[in-house]
Design an enzyme around this catalytic site. Sequence first.
Site, PDB file in Angstrom:
ATOM      1  N   CYS A   1     -11.521  -9.234  -7.543  1.00 14.42           N
ATOM      2  CA  CYS A   1     -12.243  -8.774  -8.737  1.00 14.42           C
ATOM      3  C   CYS A   1     -12.995  -7.491  -8.439  1.00 14.42           C
ATOM      4  CB  CYS A   1     -13.213  -9.855  -9.209  1.00 14.42           C
ATOM      5  SG  CYS A   1     -12.412 -11.318  -9.895  1.00 14.42           S
TER       6      CYS A   1
ATOM      7  N   CYS B   1       4.990 -26.621  -4.497  1.00 12.46           N
ATOM      8  CA  CYS B   1       6.245 -26.763  -5.248  1.00 12.46           C
ATOM      9  C   CYS B   1       6.545 -25.484  -6.023  1.00 12.46           C
ATOM     10  CB  CYS B   1       6.166 -27.941  -6.215  1.00 12.46           C
ATOM     11  SG  CYS B   1       6.103 -29.568  -5.444  1.00 12.46           S
TER      12      CYS B   1
ATOM     13  N   ASN C   1     -22.207 -10.033 -10.505  1.00  7.57           N
ATOM     14  CA  ASN C   1     -21.581 -11.269 -11.000  1.00  7.57           C
ATOM     15  C   ASN C   1     -21.968 -11.588 -12.438  1.00  7.57           C
ATOM     16  OD1 ASN C   1     -22.440 -12.795  -7.838  1.00  7.57           O
ATOM     17  ND2 ASN C   1     -20.572 -11.702  -8.344  1.00  7.57           N
TER      18      ASN C   1
ATOM     19  N   CYS D   1     -13.168   7.748  -1.421  1.00 10.55           N
ATOM     20  CA  CYS D   1     -12.804   6.694  -2.370  1.00 10.55           C
ATOM     21  C   CYS D   1     -14.042   5.820  -2.572  1.00 10.55           C
ATOM     22  CB  CYS D   1     -11.601   5.881  -1.887  1.00 10.55           C
ATOM     23  SG  CYS D   1     -11.896   4.923  -0.392  1.00 10.55           S
TER      24      CYS D   1
END
Length: 438
Positions: free
Chosen positions: A229, A215, A110, A396
Site C-alpha cells: 500500500c 489449491c 493509516n 525517487c
Amino acid sequence: MSEPSKEELLARIAQLELENEQLKQQNGKKSQHEQFNKIDDNFSLDEYKRYGRQMIVPQFGSLESQIKLKNSKVLVVGAGGLGSPALLYLSSAGIGKIGIIDPDTVDTSNLHRQVIHNTEMVGEFKCISAQNYINKLNPHVVVEVYPTALNNDNAFGIVSQYDLVLDCTDHPAVRYLINDVCVLLGKTIVSGSGLKSDGQLTVLNFANSGPCYRCFYPQPPSPDSVTSCSDGGVIGPAIGLVGVAMAVETIKIITGYYTKDNFVPFLASYSAYPQQQLRVFKMRKRQKDCAVCGENPQISQRMIEDGTINYKTFCGRATFDPIDDKFRVSPKDYDSVVQNKKKHILIDVRPREQFQITHLPNAINVQWDPTFRKADAIEQYLPDDSTKDDEIYVVCRFGNDSQLAAKKLIGMGYPNVRDIIGGLDKWSDDVDSKIPKY
C-alpha cells in the site's frame, strides 16, 4: 548474572505496560457487563434491542443465529484497511469473542482507510487501538489482543483457540502460513486482499472440505510483482468495502447459512474505477494434489513448528541489485550542489501522481516504470543543451528506483551520475522538513 541491557529493560517495560492495559480493559469489561442483567438464558434486554434489527431479517436466522454469533470466537489477523471495517461490523453484530493479532502501531498515514483507529491512537499498537474502540462500541464482546506477528512458533497456539479466521494481511508469507495452519486445524478462513482501488475476497477451507489457498495458488507470486500500500497507494473506501463483505461472509458461515451442500467456492472481485464493478467467479474445488489439503499432504504441524517450512524463503524476496556506493550521495551532499549553484540535471523517477504531490526545484519527471525502465535512450527528456558529461542526480521516494535508474544511465554512457540516498523521504529528514512525507 549480568545486568540486563537498556534494550531488554525497555522491552520489559513495554510488556508490563501492555499487561497493565489489558488488566484495566478486563476490569472495565466486568463492570460494564454488570450493568446488563440477563432476562433469560441468552441475552439481556440491551442485547435484544441491540441485535433486533438483524434478527428479524429472514435470511439471518432469528434468535438461533444470534446465539451462534454470541457463542463464536473469531480471530482477525491484521487490523488495517481490511481488518478495521471487518472488526467494526463483527463486533457490532455480536460475535462473542474476537481475537486481534497485529504487530504494527498506528501511523498517521493509516487513518484515511483504517477506520477503527483515530488520531489519539497514533503510536499505539493497532490491536490495542482496535480493542479500545470495540469496548466502547459493544461491551458484550470479549476482545483478546496479540501485539505480535503471527509466525511458525505461535500460530497453532493462537489459531486453535478460535472457530474461524479472517486473513486481513498483505504479506504472501503470512497468507500461506495462515492457510496451512487453518487447514491442519480444520478452521475456515475468510480471506481478503486489496490494493489501489481494487479488492478481492474468498472463503477458504470451508468446513474443512473446501479448497484452500494452495489449491488456487500452489506457488507464490513473484516477489518483484508484490506491491505494498505504501508503494502502490490505496483508496480507503474501496478496500473498506472488501472488509465489510468479509464480515458478511463470516456471519453467514457462523450462523449456518452456508452448508457443505450449498457452498460453492468463489472469488469476489471489486473495482472502484472507472465504474464500480463487483464480479463473482466460481472457483475450482479442493485439489487432490494440494500440498496441505490434498490426498497425500506434504505439510504437517511438526514441519511448520520446527521451521522445516520456511515461508519467507518459499515466497522469496524481491531481487534488487544496488548501485556501487561511489555513485551515491547523501541528501546533504546534493543540497551543497544546489546551494553552490553548480550546473547539474536532477531527474525524479517517481510516478507522475507522486511528482505532483511534491518535488524538488528544477526536477525533471521521468517515471521509472514504465517509461525509464523500458527506454533505450534518455536524451529526449533532458535539456536541449545537455551533454553526456553533465552531472546527473537521480531521486525517487525512498532511494530504490533511483538506484536502478542511475545504473541504467551509467550503462547508457553517462559517467557522472549520482543517486540521492534515501530519496525525498530522507531529504525531508535531513534537509527540508517542509517536503511532505506521504
